[in-house]
Enzyme design. Sequence first.
Site, PDB file in Angstrom:
ATOM      1  N   LYS A 170      45.052  37.909  30.933  1.00 38.94           N
ATOM      2  CA  LYS A 170      45.159  38.789  32.100  1.00 38.94           C
ATOM      3  C   LYS A 170      46.465  38.547  32.853  1.00 38.94           C
ATOM      4  O   LYS A 170      46.692  39.105  33.919  1.00 38.94           O
ATOM      5  CB  LYS A 170      43.978  38.565  33.048  1.00 38.94           C
ATOM      6  CG  LYS A 170      42.636  38.977  32.444  1.00 38.94           C
ATOM      7  CD  LYS A 170      41.523  38.767  33.454  1.00 38.94           C
ATOM      8  CE  LYS A 170      40.158  38.661  32.806  1.00 38.94           C
ATOM      9  NZ  LYS A 170      39.542  39.947  32.500  1.00 38.94           N
ATOM     10  N   GLN A 188      41.204  36.899  38.087  1.00 43.22           N
ATOM     11  CA  GLN A 188      41.826  38.117  38.601  1.00 43.22           C
ATOM     12  C   GLN A 188      43.012  37.855  39.529  1.00 43.22           C
ATOM     13  O   GLN A 188      43.666  38.790  39.962  1.00 43.22           O
ATOM     14  CB  GLN A 188      40.796  38.985  39.337  1.00 43.22           C
ATOM     15  CG  GLN A 188      39.787  39.661  38.427  1.00 43.22           C
ATOM     16  CD  GLN A 188      40.425  40.613  37.416  1.00 43.22           C
ATOM     17  OE1 GLN A 188      41.533  41.109  37.601  1.00 43.22           O
ATOM     18  NE2 GLN A 188      39.720  40.862  36.333  1.00 43.22           N
ATOM     19  N   ASP A 242      36.992  30.805  40.247  1.00 46.03           N
ATOM     20  CA  ASP A 242      37.298  31.699  39.132  1.00 46.03           C
ATOM     21  C   ASP A 242      38.552  32.483  39.519  1.00 46.03           C
ATOM     22  O   ASP A 242      38.509  33.385  40.349  1.00 46.03           O
ATOM     23  CB  ASP A 242      36.103  32.638  38.904  1.00 46.03           C
ATOM     24  CG  ASP A 242      36.408  33.733  37.885  1.00 46.03           C
ATOM     25  OD1 ASP A 242      37.566  33.854  37.438  1.00 46.03           O
ATOM     26  OD2 ASP A 242      35.471  34.484  37.551  1.00 46.03           O
ATOM     27  N   HIS A 288      31.404  37.565  38.184  1.00 42.17           N
ATOM     28  CA  HIS A 288      31.417  38.062  36.808  1.00 42.17           C
ATOM     29  C   HIS A 288      30.337  37.313  36.025  1.00 42.17           C
ATOM     30  O   HIS A 288      30.066  36.144  36.323  1.00 42.17           O
ATOM     31  CB  HIS A 288      32.814  37.771  36.251  1.00 42.17           C
ATOM     32  CG  HIS A 288      33.110  38.358  34.909  1.00 42.17           C
ATOM     33  ND1 HIS A 288      32.641  37.820  33.741  1.00 42.17           N
ATOM     34  CD2 HIS A 288      33.855  39.445  34.555  1.00 42.17           C
ATOM     35  CE1 HIS A 288      33.098  38.542  32.717  1.00 42.17           C
ATOM     36  NE2 HIS A 288      33.829  39.530  33.192  1.00 42.17           N
TER      37      HIS A 288
HETATM   38  C1  LIG Z   1      36.591  37.731  37.753  1.00 41.63           C
HETATM   39  C2  LIG Z   1      36.515  37.443  36.290  1.00 41.63           C
HETATM   40  N1  LIG Z   1      35.983  36.294  35.878  1.00 41.63           N
HETATM   41  C3  LIG Z   1      35.900  35.982  34.577  1.00 41.63           C
HETATM   42  C4  LIG Z   1      36.324  36.844  33.587  1.00 41.63           C
HETATM   43  C5  LIG Z   1      36.160  36.458  32.155  1.00 41.63           C
HETATM   44  O1  LIG Z   1      37.369  36.231  31.515  1.00 41.63           O
HETATM   45  P1  LIG Z   1      37.441  35.988  29.957  1.00 41.63           P
HETATM   46  O2  LIG Z   1      36.657  37.075  29.313  1.00 41.63           O
HETATM   47  O3  LIG Z   1      38.892  36.043  29.643  1.00 41.63           O
HETATM   48  O4  LIG Z   1      36.844  34.650  29.689  1.00 41.63           O
HETATM   49  C6  LIG Z   1      36.872  38.057  33.969  1.00 41.63           C
HETATM   50  C7  LIG Z   1      37.343  38.999  32.939  1.00 41.63           C
HETATM   51  O5  LIG Z   1      36.948  40.112  32.834  1.00 41.63           O
HETATM   52  C8  LIG Z   1      36.961  38.368  35.352  1.00 41.63           C
HETATM   53  O6  LIG Z   1      37.466  39.533  35.756  1.00 41.63           O
END
Ligand SMILES: Cc1ncc(COP(=O)(O)O)c(C=O)c1O
Lengths: 147, 411
Positions: free
Chosen positions: B228, B205, B202, B122
């Site tokens: 999430k 998910q 990370d 991401h």
């Molecule tokens: C795999 C992954 N990493 C990081 C994030 C970022 O999360 P946040 O926007 O809550 O910081 C997301 C959210 O969409 C994600 O799906």
Amino acid sequence: MSELNDLYQSVILDHNKRPRNRRKLPAATRVATGDNPTCGDQCTVYVRMDADRIGEITFEGSGCAISQASASLMTTQLKGKTAAAAETTFNEFAEIVKTGNAPEEFSELAAFAGVHAFPARIKCATLAWHAALEALKQPDKTPEPQQ
Amino acid sequence: MTSLAHTRADFPALNQNVGAHPLVYLDNAATSQKPRAVIDAISRYYERDNSNVHRGLHALSMRSTDGYEAARKRAAQFINAADPAEIIFTRGTTESVNLVAQSWGAANLRAGDVILITEMEHHSNLVPWQQIARRTGATLRYVPVAGENAQHGLALDALDKLLTPDVRLFAFTHISNTLGVINPVAELCARAKKIGALTLVDAAQSIGHEPLDVRALDCDFLAFSGHKMCGPTGIGVLYGRRALLDAMPPWQGGGGMIASVEYFNTTYKPSPERYEAGTPDVSGAIGLHAAMDYLDAIGRPLIAGHDNSLAAQARAALAELPGIRILGPEQNSKRGGLVSFAFKEVHAHDVVTFADQDGVALRGGHHCNQPLMRKLGLSSTTRASFYIYNTPEEIDALIKSLHKILKFFGS
Ligand SMILES: Cc1ncc(COP(=O)(O)O)c(C=O)c1O
């Protein structure tokens, strides 16, 4: 479904399926690219000026039906216009997209009136236009040498 | 598959129509809905206990502080961290990654060092590394994704060549938000450790779906977001090994993180306060605490089985549609609770707009994964993602809506 039918008018579906002027223009004297960062779609508009008028205008890019049809219809509407007239047409188009009201007997661009019910899609409808206006603001450059 | 349909009654937002249709919420990978228990915990905090934490000596301030620190303890227990001081509250996954990049990265990276990430990260686990690499002269390296639909996941046979001794940190996602693939976290951590590289996982998910144990995974850092996993927006966690956190410099300065301030010099508190400058998101932490309790009352192994089998069912039904391209692994055992797909003839935005008219909430776009999209020759995909309260009937609603869309666009 009725709002959807308003959004995806047959003119729009037709231009999406068979986009007009979707190609690179090697003779272009002005080129600009627009980005829609929320969806990653891109649209590049190529313009060849004939004195102060748009001699030829094409686009390249991929995107949703609304953005593809809008780019395609735009090229058919802007050919032959001066930059100032193109801007006027865009302002009228933007008004239709935002309000849903098209003046009577307006061009085919009136098909985009249904977009106003989908505010998230207004950017799709105007992407190519912003690229075109950007290109029209540029000074003319020599076209890329033909290979 | 165990039905968890009874949980639907716990989520007020599910009980609504979108236009003429009942809401079918399949955008859980972006954010989950919130159970009544979480909403009530936040309301209760504001109605009874609201006060600033740490510095007050009065009754409400002590209650706030107790609630905030109890949430930290609960978060440590939730991921089996050895010590609550290893839990830093942040705004979410993004801020957690930025904290490590700005603090550990700025203090430790030099020209010649390598930060290893993967092609499926991401943007929140990519851009912070780009930025710190530029600032420190370190270089960024990617583990490639294999297969024209990324069906082979990470190209692990290439990993030994990529994990060279100059790699200082390997940061990777547990479950890809675009591909749905589950990466072998423990194996990746072990391989990084062998060459002396730190690891950052990370878990955005995975955290709300399956049990996570940072000590079993043996990772150095782990990041996740509350929103999430049934919790509120604005709160998340960075887990870090105590020894690392105690050695890293603060990344932001302000109240709450200092031991003593003089005109020209400050000494800092140890972790976690050192990394929490300013008034924290107390109500967020309390809401997150309630979310963790809610998930564990159902049972995370059960939730994972449920969500993954819905995704498998959706994948099988989607595969029947004409002109569809489904991303990610073909084996269901390698997939989490989401499916991402693209049609040859219909763009994701048109799909999402159409489905929305049937009450089906999907996500279309690049899913904050532009380099991967470009590699796969796509500008966007449509994603359906599943959670506790989703049902097989909702998959039927999705497929019915997609049939209508394909018919409309004449494919
Ligand atoms: C795999 C992954 N990493 C990081 C994030 C970022 O999360 P946040 O926007 O809550 O910081 C997301 C959210 O969409 C994600 O799906």
